[in-house]
Design an enzyme around this catalytic site. Structure first.
Site: not given
Length: 478
Positions: A177, A376
């Site tokens: 991320e 995710e």
């Protein structure tokens, strides 16, 4: 039409949220090890302390003790039929201080054993190199990725594990991320890049985010270049926090605000995939007066170190609206995000938007034309253990079913090239955002609560058996 026959069904975690053993096996402290517990019910945030302080609760120190339970946990994942398991290597387990000359052999051996266990069950490792786990010493000594020497330290670490596991790991990602700090530079800055910022109102926050972000991107590109030399068959991707940003209305100003918001959140993905910093970012830096250190040699590295696939997380979408005083359409998440009246929210206030995952798949396909992996996607909730030990988490099944249906439509109807889906997280772990155990995502329940009470025993939830059927039927029976 359906998912590809070799589709990578599985689950995803991060080392610091489940391993524990924070000071065992030669491991040094990471930046995650100085984060205290928070609490959603009292709205108490996690705090970052100056080192390990007595009397503080650091939930990552023990987490769920995967360090000693990994064989048991991987066996449970294999029982579900996992094709892939995404986790990270704890950087400070390999280089305890980050700038060490010689890696920690005991740490390397731990991951050898873990990967061997996965392969015994036919589970493909999908490995993130840096998942909010920079060695704390690098943050203190160098101010993290604000210092270009950390580029070299990361590449040394990457080449070490690429070489060690060149025949055990095919799928890699560099920084988890990487774009998370873009909309709110102070909030994620230390855990993302190790750059220590002291106050929310520090005027240099955004400049530091861009400079350390560029340095991370250079480190990623150089690691990819070296990785492909070590094993040309490596598939090395990026990992983006994908939060689709919708215009709040049909007002053209809202659409321009949406465009500016996407620029700010996803320029990292542009660099990863295309190999150059987009013009809109250079223009933004000029307008803000940011003197970003980026040499011609480094630009060449970015060009030569593009990713093989795009990995990303998806939990929610947001809507953004134009503010009349914001003439330049500068996006700031804390000011420009507005409620989307069409969506319900979770107990943590996260909008629930299954269609957003299909939108995101198409957005990335249209923009980059590279394979994708959703690494995710999950639903944090309070789970109740009944007197007979059962856990009926039908709400989690409903959430995942609706998102997998949208994902399947993107593959079947839109032609998206999707490699796999590793939901977050197959086993209950410490929440990254709040430091809680009571915020549960898993198919596997771990007997531990926010206070640290419990024997760490594992048990199967209702969703465990549902996901097993999903994998058995390659997503046909949801």
């Amino acid at each position: 039409m359906s998912f590809r026959k070799d589709f990578l069904w599985g689950g995803a975690v991060a080392a610091h949220q489940l391993e524990g053993g924070w000071d065992q096996g030669g491991k040094g402290p990471s930046i995650a090890d100085v984060m205290t517990a928070g609490d959603n019910k009292t709205h108490s945030p996690r705090r970052i302390t100056d080192g390990i302080l007595p009397g503080e609760n650091y939930p990552n120190h023990e987490a769920i003790d995967f360090y000693h339970h990994y064989k048991e946990d991987i066996a449970l994942m294999a029982e579900m039929g996992f094709k892939a398991f995404r986790t990270s290597i704890a950087w400070s387990r390999i280089f305890p201080n980050g700038d060490d000359e010689i890696p920690n052999e005991e740490g390397l051996k731990f991951y050898d054993d873990m990967f061997d266990t996965m392969h015994q069950y036919g589970i493909e490792p999908v490995i993130t190199l840096a998942h909010f786990e920079m060695p704390y010493a690098l943050a203190k000594k160098y101010n993290g990725f604000m210092d270009k020497r950390c580029i070299d330290f990361f590449v040394r670490y990457a080449t070490t594990v690429f070489t060690r596991y060149k025949d055990k790991v095919k799928y890699w990602m560099t920084f988890n991320e990487i774009n998370n700090q873009s909309a709110n530079p102070c909030a994620h800055h230390l855990i993302q890049e190790g750059a220590i910022l002291t106050t929310d109102d520090n005027p240099d926050n955004e400049y530091m985010m861009y400079q350390s972000g560029i340095n991370e991107l250079i480190a990623s590109a150089r690691a990819i270049i070296e990785g492909h030399k070590i094993n040309p068959d490596f598939q090395i991707g990026c990992m983006i926090a994908m939060v689709p940003l919708y215009a709040h209305s049909c007002d053209p100003n809202d659409f321009m605000e949406m465009t500016a918001a996407n620029h700010k959140r996803y320029w990292f993905m542009d660099v990863h995939a295309n190999g150059f910093v987009p013009n809109y970012i250079f223009k933004y830096w000029d307008r803000k007066g940011y003197k970003i250190d980026l040499s011609e040699e480094e630009k060449e590295d970015l060009k030569n170190g593009t990713v093989d696939y795009i990995g990303w997380s998806y939990y929610m979408s947001h809507a953004c609206a134009y503010r009349p005083e914001n003439k330049d359409f500068d996006f700031y998440e804390d000011k420009d995000i507005v409620k989307n009246e069409y969506l319900k929210v979770s107990d943590w206030g996260w909008p629930i938007d299954p269609m957003g995952i299909r939108y995101a798949l198409n957005y990335i396909e249209d923009r980059y034309h590279k394979p994708q992996m959703i690494v995710e996607n999950g639903f944090g909730a309070y789970d109740k253990v009944e007197e007979d030990g059962s856990i009926d988490d039908s709400y989690r099944i409903d959430y995942l079913r609706s998102h997998i249906e949208a994902m399947r439509d993107a593959v079947n109807e839109d032609g998206v090239d999707l490699l796999g889906y590793t939901m977050w997280a197959p086993i209950d772990i410490v929440s990254a955002s709040t430091g809680e155990m009571d915020k549960r995502y898993g198919f596997i329940y771990v007997n531990k609560n926010n206070a640290g009470e419990g024997d760490l025993s594992r048990s199967r939830k209702k969703s465990f058996f549902w996901y097993k059927k999903v994998i058995e039927t390659n997503g046909e029976q949801l």
